[in-house]
Structures are given as structure tokens and as C-alpha cells.
Design a protein around this motif. Structure first.
Motif, PDB file in Angstrom:
ATOM      1  N   UNK A  64      30.711  12.239  -2.824  1.00 42.00           N
ATOM      2  CA  UNK A  64      31.034  11.238  -3.824  1.00 42.00           C
ATOM      3  C   UNK A  64      30.879   9.850  -3.226  1.00 42.00           C
ATOM      4  N   UNK A  65      31.928   9.033  -3.324  1.00 45.39           N
ATOM      5  CA  UNK A  65      31.880   7.668  -2.803  1.00 45.39           C
ATOM      6  C   UNK A  65      32.369   7.565  -1.362  1.00 45.39           C
ATOM      7  N   UNK A  66      32.797   8.671  -0.777  1.00 46.99           N
ATOM      8  CA  UNK A  66      33.326   8.668   0.589  1.00 46.99           C
ATOM      9  C   UNK A  66      32.216   8.956   1.592  1.00 46.99           C
ATOM     10  N   UNK A  67      31.930   7.962   2.425  1.00 49.52           N
ATOM     11  CA  UNK A  67      30.887   8.061   3.445  1.00 49.52           C
ATOM     12  C   UNK A  67      31.553   8.168   4.812  1.00 49.52           C
ATOM     13  N   UNK A 126      37.541  20.095   8.774  1.00 49.41           N
ATOM     14  CA  UNK A 126      36.600  20.091   9.885  1.00 49.41           C
ATOM     15  C   UNK A 126      35.790  18.797   9.904  1.00 49.41           C
ATOM     16  N   UNK A 127      35.614  18.243  11.093  1.00 48.89           N
ATOM     17  CA  UNK A 127      34.790  17.039  11.238  1.00 48.89           C
ATOM     18  C   UNK A 127      33.334  17.469  11.389  1.00 48.89           C
ATOM     19  N   UNK A 128      32.770  17.866  10.280  1.00 50.33           N
ATOM     20  CA  UNK A 128      31.402  18.363  10.254  1.00 50.33           C
ATOM     21  C   UNK A 128      30.587  17.570   9.239  1.00 50.33           C
ATOM     22  N   UNK A 129      29.350  17.309   9.589  1.00 49.78           N
ATOM     23  CA  UNK A 129      28.470  16.597   8.682  1.00 49.78           C
ATOM     24  C   UNK A 129      27.936  17.510   7.595  1.00 49.78           C
ATOM     25  N   UNK A 130      27.209  16.928   6.660  1.00 47.40           N
ATOM     26  CA  UNK A 130      26.592  17.706   5.590  1.00 47.40           C
ATOM     27  C   UNK A 130      25.622  18.725   6.184  1.00 47.40           C
ATOM     28  N   UNK A 131      25.728  19.976   5.740  1.00 46.44           N
ATOM     29  CA  UNK A 131      24.836  21.019   6.251  1.00 46.44           C
ATOM     30  C   UNK A 131      23.389  20.728   5.876  1.00 46.44           C
ATOM     31  N   UNK A 132      23.206  20.176   4.691  1.00 44.53           N
ATOM     32  CA  UNK A 132      21.875  19.778   4.243  1.00 44.53           C
ATOM     33  C   UNK A 132      21.876  18.263   4.096  1.00 44.53           C
ATOM     34  N   UNK A 150      20.346  15.914  -4.341  1.00 34.90           N
ATOM     35  CA  UNK A 150      20.860  14.685  -4.945  1.00 34.90           C
ATOM     36  C   UNK A 150      20.496  13.541  -4.013  1.00 34.90           C
ATOM     37  N   UNK A 151      19.877  12.498  -4.537  1.00 35.60           N
ATOM     38  CA  UNK A 151      19.383  11.391  -3.717  1.00 35.60           C
ATOM     39  C   UNK A 151      20.078  10.098  -4.118  1.00 35.60           C
ATOM     40  N   UNK A 152      20.529   9.346  -3.127  1.00 37.22           N
ATOM     41  CA  UNK A 152      21.072   8.013  -3.384  1.00 37.22           C
ATOM     42  C   UNK A 152      20.388   7.019  -2.457  1.00 37.22           C
ATOM     43  N   UNK A 194      19.682  12.051   1.103  1.00 39.52           N
ATOM     44  CA  UNK A 194      19.622  13.201   0.207  1.00 39.52           C
ATOM     45  C   UNK A 194      20.480  14.330   0.756  1.00 39.52           C
ATOM     46  N   UNK A 195      21.184  15.009  -0.136  1.00 34.70           N
ATOM     47  CA  UNK A 195      21.987  16.162   0.248  1.00 34.70           C
ATOM     48  C   UNK A 195      22.123  17.081  -0.961  1.00 34.70           C
ATOM     49  N   UNK A 196      22.828  18.205  -0.782  1.00 37.07           N
ATOM     50  CA  UNK A 196      22.871  19.213  -1.844  1.00 37.07           C
ATOM     51  C   UNK A 196      24.094  19.095  -2.747  1.00 37.07           C
ATOM     52  N   UNK A 197      24.774  17.947  -2.732  1.00 36.74           N
ATOM     53  CA  UNK A 197      25.939  17.749  -3.594  1.00 36.74           C
ATOM     54  C   UNK A 197      26.029  16.280  -3.987  1.00 36.74           C
ATOM     55  N   UNK A 198      26.964  15.966  -4.867  1.00 32.42           N
ATOM     56  CA  UNK A 198      27.117  14.588  -5.326  1.00 32.42           C
ATOM     57  C   UNK A 198      27.443  13.669  -4.157  1.00 32.42           C
TER      58      UNK A 198
END
Length: 490
Positions: A274-277, A332-338, A460-462, A470-474
Motif C-alpha cells: 500500500x502506502x508503506x514503503x 519478518x523483516x523480509x522484502x517483497x518476494x516478487x 502492480x506497477x507504481x 513493480x510487485x505482485x500486490x498493491x
């Protein structure tokens, strides 16, 4: 042991409010909402306390002890420091710390600043006169002692720690501090001088001026040592008072400060929901978490406490010998898998939390409208272009390229074909238009990375300031995270 359920209470909205901290919120059900601070109903268990803790001045603070508190168990203690012109109870209603405490069982303390609802903090010597002049604004600094150990607000924090230990079964290895705005500045001052007394610290929307955070030789201005830290920034926030630098540069240098102190030399893992980076840095001495909130003004999000507890405070403690011990955090402090990100002008891409080398430089291609414009042209779209072979490799596809043409064979069996100068492509032998034509440079065929991510990979691309994520969720890429990615891909 089952955790207590959080219960959000229905409030009485005051939509006409324009005050920073309406006094009528205290001990009432009135709530207010603004794009920097959102309040909750005044917590019934919030207790006002008054006592002369360090001298003849009567100090005021607010304690929140959840119903789930067990005197026979070691209990974490969280300090939450209010913003300028606010109060301890104001910080309690403008955060969700009491809700998280209900579920997790820790105790919260919300102290009042000693003078004028304004923490006595340090600033650069060159700014003392400018920032301490009451004639310039009601938001001016208090005089602060040269010896920080004599600072009344600092002494109160340590006095409260000892008092809370006497009153409750506080776990001395799990004492934390978080602050908002000026409270963030107060927390940072405590971290720079006394970080070794705490297990972790966090702050929202109160970065320090670069000259305060660093010595003239570029080394960090730090006496407190390595410390697990989470910094939250608001995308629409400005620079701190007195700063000659842009908000972006201030945020960058504040992030670099803790990366240097904590020994964070590796690339982070990036997660955007979402809006949390979020960016998670693993340090040789301590970890660091960066969070930027899209489309948010100065202040703190209502869920800031949840993020801080789940990602940081729940997973760190400070042993008696000063060692920082990591535990399993709630999140978990993990980044986006995709994940996939590119920046025009770079020979690198961000792919699944790794920096990968590309076969050619990313560039922007403009889609033009010029028919009927008497030789002029309108730009209808701008697209970061990436080599076809790199997109195939990143997304685990096979690729063949020859004489201005390229073929991609996707893992799911789809076959694609592209040709230099053609806006069309084939997908399983059927024609589809892309966002713009394929372009060849130095014998390398490029296509729009944004189109490929959306149409072929269904991601999903922003975009923000030219950076594509780009990632696989909002997800909504923010400006400060965009700058972080831009720096990573240099």
C-alpha cells in the motif's frame, strides 16, 4: 497464552476542528482526523501522574498499564514522546500504543516536556540564535545546557525508568523509546548520547539537520553507540527548522547516519505494501529500518506503533553487558518476494531484492502525437526502456535475439515476439499493441519495462519521480523510497 483482543472504540468526530491538540479530547470520546495526526478515544486506563522527579519542578507524565499486566512477569517498557506544543496524553490519543499494549502486555509512559510543551533539545551552534528567538514564532527552542547530562527532560527520562522499575516488574533488557516530530528529535538526542541504555528506538517525522547529525569531517555525531533504530518519514513533510538542505537530502543523510553507526554495509531488503514503503538493513553492529509513507503530511500514522512494535521492538533486547540481542520479531523483516525496479540512466535493475547488471542502460522513450499539429508534437507517454533479454532473464524466461527481432518463452508456456520499430508484439501468435514501439540501441532491443510488468507478468506497477517499482500486490512507491532505490542502482 492467548493475547487480549484490541477493541477500537467509537468516537464522536469533530470534523470542524482546526486546532493542533484540542483540549476537549482529554478524557472524552471526541476524535479528530488530519493528514498528519489521527486520534482515538481517550483511553480509560491512561493515568495522569505528578511528582518532582529530579528537582523542585513538578513533572507530569501519563502511564498506561494494560489489564493484561502480570506482576509476576518481566514486562517491556515503551516511552512515547509527544510532538512540539503537545502533551503526554496528546501523544497517547494520537497513537495506537495503548491498543498494542493491550494485546502485547507491555507498559507505556507518555511524559510531558518540562517547558512550554516543548522538549529541550540540542541544535547546531549556528542555529541557536535563529531557533531560540520568541519573536520569530511560537515554535522556538528552549535554552539547553552545554552538558546534556544536566538537561531536565533527559534526567526525567532516567528518573522515570527507575520509578517504573520500583512500581512494576519492568524487564531492564527491554526498554524502548519512540517519538513524533519534536518527540522524534528528543528520541534522537537520547539515542545519540544514551543509546546504550535502550534496547531500540524509533521516530516519526522529526529528522535532524545534517550539521547536527554529522561532524564537519563527515563522521557521525554519536556517543550512544550502535542501536536498533526505525525511522519513519512522511512523503509530504518539509525539512527541519533552520535546515538549508532539501527535505530529500535531510532524509537521505539521517538514513546514512544510522547505517554508518550500525555498520549497515549491505543492500537492504525492500517491501512496499500500500502506502508503506519499508527498507530493512542488516547491520554488523545493529539493524536499521527505514519507512516512508506515501501521501502523508508531517506527523505520525495511527498505526506507527504497530509497525514499530511488530518489526523492531518485539525483536530486540539489550543484555546487561550492553550486547544487542535479536529475537524473532512479530513481523519478518523480509522484502517483497516478487519485485522489480529500474531508474533511467542506470545499468542496473532491482530484482527480487538483488541489484542486477543489465546489458544496456535504461532510458526513457517518449510516445508522440504529431499528426495535425503543424510540425509540433505532444508527448502522450514516457516509458523506461529495458533490454528484452534482461526482462526475460529476471522473470525466468528464455530469450533469443537476432537482427532487430527478439523472442521470449515464458515459464508458463507463452511465447512472445518483438521487432525493432514495431509497437506490436505477438503473444502466442496473436497480435497485441504495447505502450510504445520496440527500440534498438547499439544492437540491443528494448521494450517498455512498465508494459511488460503489467501486461505479461500481471504485476502492480507504481512510479515516482521517474523510478518504476513493480510487485505482485498493491503498492505505491513513495518519493523517499524512490530516492533510496535510485541511490542503490547508481
Amino acid at each position: 497464552m492467548k493475547k487480549a483482543d484490541i477493541m477500537l472504540l467509537a468516537g464522536i468526530p469533530d470534523d470542524d476542528n482546526r486546532d493542533y491538540l484540542p483540549e476537549r479530547l482529554k478524557e472524552s470520546r471526541i476524535v479528530v482526523n488530519e493528514n498528519g495526526n489521527n486520534s482515538q478515544v481517550y483511553p480509560q486506563r491512561l493515568k495522569e501522574c505528578r511528582e518532582c522527579l529530579v528537582d523542585d519542578f513538578e513533572d507530569v507524565w501519563y502511564e498506561y498499564v494494560p489489564e493484561s499486566y502480570r506482576p509476576d512477569r518481566k514486562t517491556p517498557l515503551v516511552f512515547s514522546m509527544h510532538g512540539g506544543l503537545m502533551t503526554g496524553w496528546g501523544q497517547a490519543v494520537y497513537t495506537s500504543w495503548t491498543h498494542v499494549a493491550d494485546r502485547e502486555g507491555f507498559i507505556c509512559v507518555f511524559p510531558n516536556a518540562q517547558l512550554r510543551r516543548f522538549w529541550t533539545i540540542e541544535c547546531e551552534e549556528r542555529l541557536i540564535e535563529q531557533l531560540s528567538d520568541p519573536a520569530l514564532s511560537e515554535i522556538y527552542m528552549n535554552p539547553f545546557p552545554k552538558n546534556v547530562d544536566e538537561n531536565h527532560d533527559v534526567r526525567v527520562v532516567f528518573a522515570l525508568i527507575e520509578r517504573m522499575k520500583r512500581s512494576y516488574n519492568i524487564d531492564p533488557e527491554r526498554i524502548y523509546m519512540q517519538g513524533m516530530s519534536l518527540g522524534n528529535a528528543m528520541t534522537t538526542m537520547m539515542a545519540r548520547h544514551y543509546g546504550f541504555h535502550f534496547a531500540a528506538m524509533a521516530g516519526s517525522a522529526g529528522p535532524g539537520t545534517i550539521g547536527l547529525m554529522f561532524h564537519a569531517d563527515g563522521t557521525p555525531n554519536n556517543e550512544g553507540g550502535p542501536l536498533p533504530v526505525m525511522q519513519t518519514r512522511m512523503e509530504l513533510d518539509g525539512a527541519p527548522p533552520g535546515s538549508d538542505d532539501t527535505p530529500e537530502e535531510v532524509v537521505v543523510k539521517n538514513r546514512e547516519y544510522w547505517c554508518m553507526v550500525n555498520g549497515c554495509t549491505c543492500v537492504p531488503e525492500i517491501k512496499i505494501e500500500g502506502e508503506n514503503n519499508l527498507a530493512f538493513y542488516k547491520g554488523k553492529k545493529a539493524d536499521y529500518i527505514f519507512r516512508d509513507v506515501k501521501n502523508r503530511d508531517h506527523g505520525q500514522t495511527f498505526d506507527d506503533a504497530e509497525f514499530v512494535w511488530d518489526y523492531l521492538f518485539s525483536g530486540t533486547r539489550r543484555k546487561p553487558d550492553g550486547r544487542i540481542e535479536s529475537m524473532e520479531p512479530l513481523e519478518q523483516r523480509r522484502g517483497d518476494k516478487v519485485s522489480f525496479a529500474v531508474v533511467p540512466g542506470s545499468f542496473f535493475a532491482w530484482a527480487n531484492n538483488e541489484k542486477v547488471r543489465l546489458h544496456g542502460e535504461v532510458f526513457v522513450w517518449k510516445k508522440l502525437k504529431y499528426h495535425g499539429l503543424n510540425g509540433k508534437a505532444l508527448v502522450r507517454g514516457e516509458y523506461p526502456m529495458v533490454p528484452v533479454r534482461d526482462l526475460a532473464e529476471i522473470f525466468k524466461a528464455d530469450c533469443r535475439e537476432k537482427e532487430g527481432k527478439a523472442w521470449i518463452y515464458m515459464p508458463d508456456g507463452r511465447s512472445l515476439q518483438f521487432a525493432r520499430g514495431c509497437i506490436g508484439c505477438t503473444i502466442n501468435n496473436r497480435i497485441r499493441s504495447m505502450s510504445c514501439e520496440a527500440v534498438e540501441r547499439e544492437g540491443i532491443l528494448y521494450i517498455s519495462s512498465e508494459w511488460f510488468c503489467r501486461e505479461i507478468c500481471r504485476l502492480q506497477v507504481s512510479e515516482c519521480n521517474g523510478v518504476i517499482y513493480a510487485t505482485d500486490h498493491d503498492s505505491a512507491l513513495s518519493s523517499h523510497m524512490g530516492r533510496l532505490i535510485r541511490d542503490l542502482l547508481k
